[in-house]
Design a protein around this motif. Structure first.
Motif, PDB file in Angstrom:
ATOM      1  N   THR A   1      32.264  46.253  33.574  1.00 43.59           N
ATOM      2  CA  THR A   1      32.136  47.366  34.491  1.00 43.59           C
ATOM      3  C   THR A   1      30.965  47.112  35.428  1.00 43.59           C
ATOM      4  OG1 THR A   1      30.747  48.581  32.948  1.00 43.59           O
ATOM      5  CG2 THR A   1      33.088  49.067  32.891  1.00 43.59           C
TER       6      THR A   1
ATOM      7  N   VAL B   1      32.121  51.705  37.631  1.00 42.89           N
ATOM      8  CA  VAL B   1      33.365  51.256  38.251  1.00 42.89           C
ATOM      9  C   VAL B   1      34.033  50.288  37.287  1.00 42.89           C
ATOM     10  CG1 VAL B   1      34.425  50.162  40.254  1.00 42.89           C
ATOM     11  CG2 VAL B   1      32.328  51.514  40.537  1.00 42.89           C
TER      12      VAL B   1
ATOM     13  N   ASP C   1      39.437  49.183  38.705  1.00 34.85           N
ATOM     14  CA  ASP C   1      39.082  49.682  40.030  1.00 34.85           C
ATOM     15  C   ASP C   1      38.474  48.581  40.893  1.00 34.85           C
ATOM     16  OD1 ASP C   1      39.989  52.312  39.582  1.00 34.85           O
ATOM     17  OD2 ASP C   1      38.147  52.747  38.476  1.00 34.85           O
ATOM     18  N   GLN C   2      37.714  47.682  40.277  1.00 31.76           N
ATOM     19  CA  GLN C   2      37.174  46.547  41.015  1.00 31.76           C
ATOM     20  C   GLN C   2      38.304  45.678  41.554  1.00 31.76           C
ATOM     21  OE1 GLN C   2      33.865  44.483  39.019  1.00 31.76           O
ATOM     22  NE2 GLN C   2      33.778  46.247  37.644  1.00 31.76           N
TER      23      GLN C   2
ATOM     24  N   PHE D   1      41.303  46.726  42.255  1.00 32.15           N
ATOM     25  CA  PHE D   1      41.910  47.492  43.347  1.00 32.15           C
ATOM     26  C   PHE D   1      41.115  47.304  44.631  1.00 32.15           C
ATOM     27  CE2 PHE D   1      41.860  51.260  46.001  1.00 32.15           C
ATOM     28  CZ  PHE D   1      43.200  51.377  46.321  1.00 32.15           C
ATOM     29  N   PHE D   2      39.790  47.378  44.545  1.00 31.23           N
ATOM     30  CA  PHE D   2      38.948  47.201  45.734  1.00 31.23           C
ATOM     31  C   PHE D   2      39.148  45.820  46.351  1.00 31.23           C
ATOM     32  CE2 PHE D   2      35.807  50.306  43.665  1.00 31.23           C
ATOM     33  CZ  PHE D   2      36.451  51.391  44.223  1.00 31.23           C
TER      34      PHE D   2
ATOM     35  N   TYR E   1      42.423  45.902  48.095  1.00 31.02           N
ATOM     36  CA  TYR E   1      42.281  46.742  49.290  1.00 31.02           C
ATOM     37  C   TYR E   1      41.596  45.965  50.409  1.00 31.02           C
ATOM     38  CZ  TYR E   1      40.377  50.343  52.364  1.00 31.02           C
ATOM     39  OH  TYR E   1      40.028  51.073  53.458  1.00 31.02           O
TER      40      TYR E   1
END
Length: 64
Positions: free
Chosen positions: A17, A29, A33-34, A36-37, A40
């Motif tokens: 994390t 985070v 989610d990392q 996903f970033f 993105y």
């Protein structure tokens, strides 16, 4: 399903994390989610705008 010592101790998975400043405090985070970033950020500017617009619409319409 096995439970790791980290899960027992902290109540979360042992995945990596990131701790970052967010607003007035710190936020965690998760690895998902990392990822996903990273995905993105690989989008074109037009695609990013669409994603931002969708998230803003969810927020303003009370979906999230």
């Amino acid at each position: 399903m096995d439970t790791s010592p980290e899960q027992l101790r902290f109540g979360r998975s042992s995945e990596k994390t990131l701790i970052t400043e967010f607003g007035d405090g710190l936020a965690e985070v998760a690895n998902v989610d990392q990822q996903f970033f990273k995905r993105y950020l690989a989008l074109t500017e037009t695609q990013r705008r669409v994603v931002r617009d969708v998230v803003c619409e969810f927020k303003t319409s009370g979906v999230v």
